[in-house]
Motif scaffolding. Structure first.
Motif, PDB file in Angstrom:
ATOM      1  N   ARG A  91      83.288  -2.073 -37.767  1.00 28.02           N
ATOM      2  CA  ARG A  91      83.236  -3.466 -37.336  1.00 28.02           C
ATOM      3  C   ARG A  91      81.895  -3.823 -36.717  1.00 28.02           C
ATOM      4  O   ARG A  91      81.716  -4.926 -36.253  1.00 28.02           O
ATOM      5  CB  ARG A  91      84.351  -3.731 -36.326  1.00 28.02           C
ATOM      6  N   SER A  92      80.944  -2.901 -36.707  1.00 30.42           N
ATOM      7  CA  SER A  92      79.674  -3.154 -36.033  1.00 30.42           C
ATOM      8  C   SER A  92      78.934  -4.353 -36.626  1.00 30.42           C
ATOM      9  O   SER A  92      78.206  -5.040 -35.929  1.00 30.42           O
ATOM     10  CB  SER A  92      78.785  -1.917 -36.072  1.00 30.42           C
ATOM     11  N   ASP A  93      79.135  -4.628 -37.925  1.00 28.29           N
ATOM     12  CA  ASP A  93      78.458  -5.760 -38.546  1.00 28.29           C
ATOM     13  C   ASP A  93      78.944  -7.086 -37.977  1.00 28.29           C
ATOM     14  O   ASP A  93      78.195  -8.048 -37.920  1.00 28.29           O
ATOM     15  CB  ASP A  93      78.677  -5.746 -40.055  1.00 28.29           C
ATOM     16  N   SER A  94      80.210  -7.165 -37.578  1.00 30.61           N
ATOM     17  CA  SER A  94      80.772  -8.418 -37.105  1.00 30.61           C
ATOM     18  C   SER A  94      80.701  -8.559 -35.585  1.00 30.61           C
ATOM     19  O   SER A  94      81.049  -9.592 -35.050  1.00 30.61           O
ATOM     20  CB  SER A  94      82.231  -8.544 -37.552  1.00 30.61           C
ATOM     21  N   ARG A  95      80.253  -7.524 -34.896  1.00 30.47           N
ATOM     22  CA  ARG A  95      80.197  -7.579 -33.434  1.00 30.47           C
ATOM     23  C   ARG A  95      78.881  -8.191 -32.974  1.00 30.47           C
ATOM     24  O   ARG A  95      77.843  -7.993 -33.577  1.00 30.47           O
ATOM     25  CB  ARG A  95      80.363  -6.191 -32.839  1.00 30.47           C
ATOM     26  N   HIS A  96      78.979  -8.918 -31.884  1.00 33.15           N
ATOM     27  CA  HIS A  96      77.805  -9.536 -31.296  1.00 33.15           C
ATOM     28  C   HIS A  96      77.407  -8.739 -30.064  1.00 33.15           C
ATOM     29  O   HIS A  96      78.246  -8.128 -29.415  1.00 33.15           O
ATOM     30  CB  HIS A  96      78.109 -10.982 -30.905  1.00 33.15           C
ATOM     31  N   PRO A  97      76.145  -8.778 -29.694  1.00 36.19           N
ATOM     32  CA  PRO A  97      75.721  -8.066 -28.494  1.00 36.19           C
ATOM     33  C   PRO A  97      76.472  -8.580 -27.263  1.00 36.19           C
ATOM     34  O   PRO A  97      76.774  -9.768 -27.166  1.00 36.19           O
ATOM     35  CB  PRO A  97      74.232  -8.388 -28.384  1.00 36.19           C
ATOM     36  N   LYS A  98      76.754  -7.685 -26.367  1.00 32.71           N
ATOM     37  CA  LYS A  98      77.429  -8.060 -25.133  1.00 32.71           C
ATOM     38  C   LYS A  98      76.387  -8.547 -24.135  1.00 32.71           C
ATOM     39  O   LYS A  98      75.238  -8.134 -24.145  1.00 32.71           O
ATOM     40  CB  LYS A  98      78.202  -6.874 -24.551  1.00 32.71           C
ATOM     41  N   ALA A  99      76.815  -9.446 -23.277  1.00 34.26           N
ATOM     42  CA  ALA A  99      75.916 -10.029 -22.288  1.00 34.26           C
ATOM     43  C   ALA A  99      75.894  -9.185 -21.025  1.00 34.26           C
ATOM     44  O   ALA A  99      76.914  -8.631 -20.613  1.00 34.26           O
ATOM     45  CB  ALA A  99      76.371 -11.438 -21.953  1.00 34.26           C
ATOM     46  N   THR A 100      74.742  -9.131 -20.403  1.00 38.36           N
ATOM     47  CA  THR A 100      74.614  -8.466 -19.118  1.00 38.36           C
ATOM     48  C   THR A 100      74.996  -9.449 -18.016  1.00 38.36           C
ATOM     49  O   THR A 100      75.095 -10.668 -18.237  1.00 38.36           O
ATOM     50  CB  THR A 100      73.165  -8.006 -18.886  1.00 38.36           C
ATOM     51  N   ALA A 101      75.185  -8.921 -16.818  1.00 41.00           N
ATOM     52  CA  ALA A 101      75.483  -9.781 -15.669  1.00 41.00           C
ATOM     53  C   ALA A 101      74.330 -10.756 -15.435  1.00 41.00           C
ATOM     54  O   ALA A 101      74.558 -11.924 -15.084  1.00 41.00           O
ATOM     55  CB  ALA A 101      75.740  -8.932 -14.434  1.00 41.00           C
ATOM     56  N   GLU A 102      73.117 -10.310 -15.650  1.00 42.43           N
ATOM     57  CA  GLU A 102      71.954 -11.174 -15.459  1.00 42.43           C
ATOM     58  C   GLU A 102      71.966 -12.341 -16.447  1.00 42.43           C
ATOM     59  O   GLU A 102      71.643 -13.472 -16.093  1.00 42.43           O
ATOM     60  CB  GLU A 102      70.657 -10.369 -15.601  1.00 42.43           C
ATOM     61  N   GLU A 103      72.332 -12.061 -17.695  1.00 47.74           N
ATOM     62  CA  GLU A 103      72.382 -13.125 -18.708  1.00 47.74           C
ATOM     63  C   GLU A 103      73.476 -14.134 -18.389  1.00 47.74           C
ATOM     64  O   GLU A 103      73.277 -15.348 -18.525  1.00 47.74           O
ATOM     65  CB  GLU A 103      72.598 -12.519 -20.089  1.00 47.74           C
ATOM     66  N   VAL A 104      74.640 -13.639 -17.978  1.00 50.90           N
ATOM     67  CA  VAL A 104      75.749 -14.544 -17.662  1.00 50.90           C
ATOM     68  C   VAL A 104      75.429 -15.349 -16.402  1.00 50.90           C
ATOM     69  O   VAL A 104      75.719 -16.546 -16.333  1.00 50.90           O
ATOM     70  CB  VAL A 104      77.084 -13.775 -17.524  1.00 50.90           C
ATOM     71  N   SER A 105      74.804 -14.717 -15.408  1.00 49.70           N
ATOM     72  CA  SER A 105      74.458 -15.457 -14.191  1.00 49.70           C
ATOM     73  C   SER A 105      73.454 -16.566 -14.513  1.00 49.70           C
ATOM     74  O   SER A 105      73.562 -17.668 -13.980  1.00 49.70           O
ATOM     75  CB  SER A 105      73.911 -14.523 -13.109  1.00 49.70           C
ATOM     76  N   ALA A 106      72.499 -16.304 -15.400  1.00 48.81           N
ATOM     77  CA  ALA A 106      71.543 -17.338 -15.807  1.00 48.81           C
ATOM     78  C   ALA A 106      72.257 -18.459 -16.555  1.00 48.81           C
ATOM     79  O   ALA A 106      71.975 -19.641 -16.329  1.00 48.81           O
ATOM     80  CB  ALA A 106      70.450 -16.729 -16.669  1.00 48.81           C
ATOM     81  N   PHE A 107      73.174 -18.100 -17.441  1.00 46.14           N
ATOM     82  CA  PHE A 107      73.935 -19.094 -18.207  1.00 46.14           C
ATOM     83  C   PHE A 107      74.745 -19.998 -17.281  1.00 46.14           C
ATOM     84  O   PHE A 107      74.771 -21.218 -17.455  1.00 46.14           O
ATOM     85  CB  PHE A 107      74.852 -18.372 -19.199  1.00 46.14           C
ATOM     86  N   LEU A 108      75.399 -19.396 -16.276  1.00 51.08           N
ATOM     87  CA  LEU A 108      76.244 -20.162 -15.367  1.00 51.08           C
ATOM     88  C   LEU A 108      75.472 -20.760 -14.197  1.00 51.08           C
ATOM     89  O   LEU A 108      75.991 -21.620 -13.486  1.00 51.08           O
ATOM     90  CB  LEU A 108      77.374 -19.272 -14.824  1.00 51.08           C
ATOM     91  N   GLY A 109      74.254 -20.290 -13.976  1.00 50.80           N
ATOM     92  CA  GLY A 109      73.447 -20.790 -12.868  1.00 50.80           C
ATOM     93  C   GLY A 109      73.946 -20.315 -11.514  1.00 50.80           C
ATOM     94  O   GLY A 109      73.930 -21.063 -10.541  1.00 50.80           O
ATOM     95  N   ILE A 110      74.387 -19.061 -11.465  1.00 50.96           N
ATOM     96  CA  ILE A 110      74.909 -18.480 -10.226  1.00 50.96           C
ATOM     97  C   ILE A 110      74.249 -17.124 -10.002  1.00 50.96           C
ATOM     98  O   ILE A 110      73.741 -16.519 -10.943  1.00 50.96           O
ATOM     99  CB  ILE A 110      76.445 -18.301 -10.284  1.00 50.96           C
ATOM    100  N   PRO A 111      74.276 -16.619  -8.762  1.00 54.84           N
ATOM    101  CA  PRO A 111      73.717 -15.292  -8.515  1.00 54.84           C
ATOM    102  C   PRO A 111      74.556 -14.186  -9.170  1.00 54.84           C
ATOM    103  O   PRO A 111      75.775 -14.326  -9.333  1.00 54.84           O
ATOM    104  CB  PRO A 111      73.775 -15.150  -6.987  1.00 54.84           C
TER     105      PRO A 111
ATOM    106  N   ASP B 164      81.677 -10.305 -22.967  1.00 47.66           N
ATOM    107  CA  ASP B 164      81.739 -10.809 -24.330  1.00 47.66           C
ATOM    108  C   ASP B 164      81.485 -12.314 -24.229  1.00 47.66           C
ATOM    109  O   ASP B 164      82.157 -13.009 -23.463  1.00 47.66           O
ATOM    110  CB  ASP B 164      83.127 -10.524 -24.917  1.00 47.66           C
ATOM    111  N   TRP B 165      80.506 -12.817 -24.985  1.00 47.10           N
ATOM    112  CA  TRP B 165      80.168 -14.235 -24.883  1.00 47.10           C
ATOM    113  C   TRP B 165      81.363 -15.127 -25.189  1.00 47.10           C
ATOM    114  O   TRP B 165      81.515 -16.194 -24.579  1.00 47.10           O
ATOM    115  CB  TRP B 165      78.992 -14.581 -25.794  1.00 47.10           C
ATOM    116  N   THR B 166      82.227 -14.716 -26.091  1.00 43.23           N
ATOM    117  CA  THR B 166      83.414 -15.510 -26.400  1.00 43.23           C
ATOM    118  C   THR B 166      84.306 -15.633 -25.170  1.00 43.23           C
ATOM    119  O   THR B 166      84.824 -16.714 -24.874  1.00 43.23           O
ATOM    120  CB  THR B 166      84.200 -14.876 -27.566  1.00 43.23           C
ATOM    121  N   ASP B 167      84.473 -14.536 -24.422  1.00 44.72           N
ATOM    122  CA  ASP B 167      85.275 -14.572 -23.195  1.00 44.72           C
ATOM    123  C   ASP B 167      84.639 -15.463 -22.136  1.00 44.72           C
ATOM    124  O   ASP B 167      85.333 -16.196 -21.428  1.00 44.72           O
ATOM    125  CB  ASP B 167      85.458 -13.165 -22.616  1.00 44.72           C
ATOM    126  N   VAL B 168      83.316 -15.399 -22.025  1.00 39.09           N
ATOM    127  CA  VAL B 168      82.617 -16.239 -21.044  1.00 39.09           C
ATOM    128  C   VAL B 168      82.819 -17.711 -21.381  1.00 39.09           C
ATOM    129  O   VAL B 168      83.124 -18.532 -20.507  1.00 39.09           O
ATOM    130  CB  VAL B 168      81.113 -15.889 -20.981  1.00 39.09           C
TER     131      VAL B 168
END
Length: 66
Positions: free
Chosen positions: A3-23, A49-53
């Motif tokens: 399933r590696s072809d259909s999987r997307h990279p997972k987000a780090t805490a830093e990426e999610v915090s930037a996306f949400l604008g929180i520490p 997982d970006w879908t979960d976020v």
């Protein structure tokens, strides 16, 4: 079947915090309180997982605007 072809990279805490604008510390607090977006802990690191976020984000918007 791989399933590696259909999987997307997972987000780090830093990426999610930037996306949400929180520490990053807030994400860890939310994880401890089980109120934020779901994450998996890999060693000392959280991965999201970006879908979960995005699903969590949509649920937060729905609560704010019933």
């Amino acid at each position: 079947m791989r399933r590696s072809d259909s999987r997307h990279p997972k987000a780090t805490a830093e990426e999610v915090s930037a996306f949400l604008g929180i520490p990053v510390a807030t994400l860890y607090q939310w994880r401890h309180a089980r109120t934020g977006p779901p994450a998996v802990k890999i060693g000392r690191h959280l991965r999201f997982d970006w879908t979960d976020v995005e699903t969590w984000w949509d649920s937060q918007k729905a609560e704010q605007n019933p």
